[in-house]
Design a protein around this motif. Structure first.
Motif, PDB file in Angstrom:
ATOM      1  N   PRO A  20       0.839  -1.204   0.000  1.00 50.98           N
ATOM      2  CA  PRO A  20       0.000   0.000   0.000  1.00 50.98           C
ATOM      3  C   PRO A  20       0.872   1.252   0.000  1.00 50.98           C
ATOM      4  CG  PRO A  20      -0.772  -1.578   1.625  1.00 50.98           C
ATOM      5  CD  PRO A  20       0.532  -2.103   1.092  1.00 50.98           C
ATOM      6  N   ARG A  21       0.377   2.307  -0.601  1.00 54.59           N
ATOM      7  CA  ARG A  21       1.109   3.567  -0.734  1.00 54.59           C
ATOM      8  C   ARG A  21       1.692   4.023   0.602  1.00 54.59           C
ATOM      9  NH1 ARG A  21      -2.126   9.076  -1.066  1.00 54.59           N
ATOM     10  NH2 ARG A  21      -2.757   8.164   0.871  1.00 54.59           N
ATOM     11  N   ALA A  22       2.961   4.399   0.587  1.00 55.75           N
ATOM     12  CA  ALA A  22       3.626   4.975   1.754  1.00 55.75           C
ATOM     13  C   ALA A  22       3.684   6.492   1.562  1.00 55.75           C
ATOM     14  CB  ALA A  22       5.037   4.414   1.893  1.00 55.75           C
ATOM     15  N   VAL A  23       3.560   7.233   2.649  1.00 53.49           N
ATOM     16  CA  VAL A  23       3.627   8.698   2.595  1.00 53.49           C
ATOM     17  C   VAL A  23       4.801   9.141   3.449  1.00 53.49           C
ATOM     18  CG1 VAL A  23       2.426  10.846   3.153  1.00 53.49           C
ATOM     19  CG2 VAL A  23       1.139   8.919   2.223  1.00 53.49           C
ATOM     20  N   TRP A  24       5.756   9.840   2.835  1.00 58.18           N
ATOM     21  CA  TRP A  24       6.926  10.336   3.546  1.00 58.18           C
ATOM     22  C   TRP A  24       6.766  11.835   3.766  1.00 58.18           C
ATOM     23  CZ3 TRP A  24      11.257   7.810   0.061  1.00 58.18           C
ATOM     24  CH2 TRP A  24      11.205   6.418   0.195  1.00 58.18           C
ATOM     25  N   ASP A  25       5.854  12.238   4.660  1.00 58.63           N
ATOM     26  CA  ASP A  25       5.595  13.666   4.846  1.00 58.63           C
ATOM     27  C   ASP A  25       6.689  14.330   5.666  1.00 58.63           C
ATOM     28  OD1 ASP A  25       4.512  12.006   6.900  1.00 58.63           O
ATOM     29  OD2 ASP A  25       3.474  13.730   7.728  1.00 58.63           O
ATOM     30  N   ILE A  26       6.973  15.585   5.316  1.00 54.06           N
ATOM     31  CA  ILE A  26       8.017  16.338   6.015  1.00 54.06           C
ATOM     32  C   ILE A  26       7.466  17.595   6.670  1.00 54.06           C
ATOM     33  CG2 ILE A  26       9.948  15.455   4.666  1.00 54.06           C
ATOM     34  CD1 ILE A  26       9.844  18.138   3.082  1.00 54.06           C
ATOM     35  N   GLY A  27       6.157  17.800   6.645  1.00 50.89           N
ATOM     36  CA  GLY A  27       5.555  18.913   7.369  1.00 50.89           C
ATOM     37  C   GLY A  27       5.107  18.415   8.726  1.00 50.89           C
ATOM     38  N   ALA A  28       4.178  19.127   9.339  1.00 48.92           N
ATOM     39  CA  ALA A  28       3.620  18.693  10.614  1.00 48.92           C
ATOM     40  C   ALA A  28       2.643  17.550  10.345  1.00 48.92           C
ATOM     41  CB  ALA A  28       2.942  19.870  11.300  1.00 48.92           C
ATOM     42  N   PHE A  29       1.591  17.466  11.124  1.00 50.00           N
ATOM     43  CA  PHE A  29       0.609  16.392  10.965  1.00 50.00           C
ATOM     44  C   PHE A  29       0.152  16.310   9.512  1.00 50.00           C
ATOM     45  CE2 PHE A  29      -3.901  15.066  11.046  1.00 50.00           C
ATOM     46  CZ  PHE A  29      -3.694  13.754  11.455  1.00 50.00           C
ATOM     47  N   ILE A  30       0.191  15.153   8.916  1.00 49.51           N
ATOM     48  CA  ILE A  30      -0.106  14.850   7.513  1.00 49.51           C
ATOM     49  C   ILE A  30       0.620  15.760   6.525  1.00 49.51           C
ATOM     50  CG2 ILE A  30      -2.304  13.683   7.950  1.00 49.51           C
ATOM     51  CD1 ILE A  30      -3.717  16.208   6.831  1.00 49.51           C
ATOM     52  N   GLY A  31       1.811  16.192   6.882  1.00 49.16           N
ATOM     53  CA  GLY A  31       2.649  16.942   5.946  1.00 49.16           C
ATOM     54  C   GLY A  31       2.239  18.379   5.737  1.00 49.16           C
ATOM     55  N   GLU A  32       1.429  18.939   6.626  1.00 52.79           N
ATOM     56  CA  GLU A  32       0.921  20.297   6.431  1.00 52.79           C
ATOM     57  C   GLU A  32       1.833  21.323   7.114  1.00 52.79           C
ATOM     58  OE1 GLU A  32      -3.216  21.879   7.725  1.00 52.79           O
ATOM     59  OE2 GLU A  32      -3.526  20.464   6.073  1.00 52.79           O
ATOM     60  N   TYR A  33       1.995  22.479   6.473  1.00 47.73           N
ATOM     61  CA  TYR A  33       2.795  23.561   7.042  1.00 47.73           C
ATOM     62  C   TYR A  33       2.356  24.884   6.421  1.00 47.73           C
ATOM     63  CZ  TYR A  33       5.568  23.545   2.721  1.00 47.73           C
ATOM     64  OH  TYR A  33       5.972  23.618   1.408  1.00 47.73           O
ATOM     65  N   ASP A  34       2.838  26.000   6.971  1.00 45.77           N
ATOM     66  CA  ASP A  34       2.485  27.327   6.476  1.00 45.77           C
ATOM     67  C   ASP A  34       3.655  27.929   5.704  1.00 45.77           C
ATOM     68  OD1 ASP A  34       0.669  28.250   9.493  1.00 45.77           O
ATOM     69  OD2 ASP A  34       0.040  27.081   7.749  1.00 45.77           O
ATOM     70  N   VAL A  35       3.349  28.578   4.595  1.00 44.41           N
ATOM     71  CA  VAL A  35       4.356  29.288   3.797  1.00 44.41           C
ATOM     72  C   VAL A  35       4.259  30.764   4.169  1.00 44.41           C
ATOM     73  CG1 VAL A  35       5.072  29.946   1.471  1.00 44.41           C
ATOM     74  CG2 VAL A  35       4.196  27.641   1.892  1.00 44.41           C
ATOM     75  N   PRO A  36       5.308  31.335   4.768  1.00 46.27           N
ATOM     76  CA  PRO A  36       5.255  32.757   5.124  1.00 46.27           C
ATOM     77  C   PRO A  36       5.413  33.642   3.887  1.00 46.27           C
ATOM     78  CG  PRO A  36       7.408  31.861   5.654  1.00 46.27           C
ATOM     79  CD  PRO A  36       6.574  30.716   5.154  1.00 46.27           C
TER      80      PRO A  36
END
Length: 198
Positions: A20-36
């Motif tokens: 099954p698909r693997a997710v290698w996220d590098i943000g916070a929870f589920i790979g989410e982050y803010d762009v300033p």
């Protein structure tokens, strides 16, 4: 709404059984982050923000069959995965905008749509051999446009992993992905300097 689905019967001479698909996220929870937002007066072509991290997949002799990067338009400019030991670029994806003449099939070159071609490996002509994933540290880099601030950007590669049998040099169906992924990541600030380790 209408959805059209196509299936193809399994043929062991043509198909590889993948995990099954693997997710290698590098943000916070589920790979989410803010762009300033970049500093006022900065030329648009220099308004770039980066997030990068190092991911080491677990498992026992898993190889990479495909990568597709998940990030948001129009902020996302590119995502990359590098072998963090050898410095080899494994995959770089940039959005290809429809209606620009850059999509190889005219019927898919529609304005308002974006093509995000995946990176593929295998043993068919034209494909490079599947690189090993287990125990190899990979540096993931997401590059975004920061002309405007953007909340909820995402940076996660979606990876198709295949258990590999080194004695046969082929995929080994039935093995499971037993160990998790260790992740460490750092942000680059809008001036290109290193941010704090998170």
């Amino acid at each position: 709404s209408f959805t059209r689905s196509f299936i193809q019967e399994y043929n062991p001479k043509l198909h590889v059984i993948a995990l099954p698909r693997a997710v290698w996220d590098i943000g916070a929870f589920i790979g989410e982050y803010d762009v300033p937002q970049c500093k006022a007066g900065t030329p648009v072509e220099r308004c770039k923000h980066e997030i990068w991290g190092v991911v080491t997949p677990g498992g026992d002799n898993l190889h990479i069959a495909a990568m597709h990067f998940h990030c948001h338009a129009p902020t996302c400019l590119a995502m990359e995965i590098w072998n963090n030991i050898t410095g080899e670029l494994l995959c770089r994806q940039k959005p290809i905008y429809g209606g620009t003449g850059r999509v190889d099939l005219a019927k898919f070159d529609e304005p308002g749509y974006i093509l995000q071609p995946p990176c593929l490996w295998g043993d068919e002509p034209g494909l490079e051999p599947m690189p090993q994933a287990s125990g190899v540290p990979f540096m993931i880099r997401a590059i975004t446009n920061s002309t405007y601030g953007h909340r909820g950007e995402m940076a996660f590669p979606e990876i198709v992993l295949v258990p590999w049998n080194t004695s046969t040099g082929q995929a080994q169906p039935g093995k499971s992905y037993s160990n998790g992924v260790k992740t460490a990541w750092r942000l680059l600030d809008s001036n290109g300097g290193l941010g704090s380790r998170l």
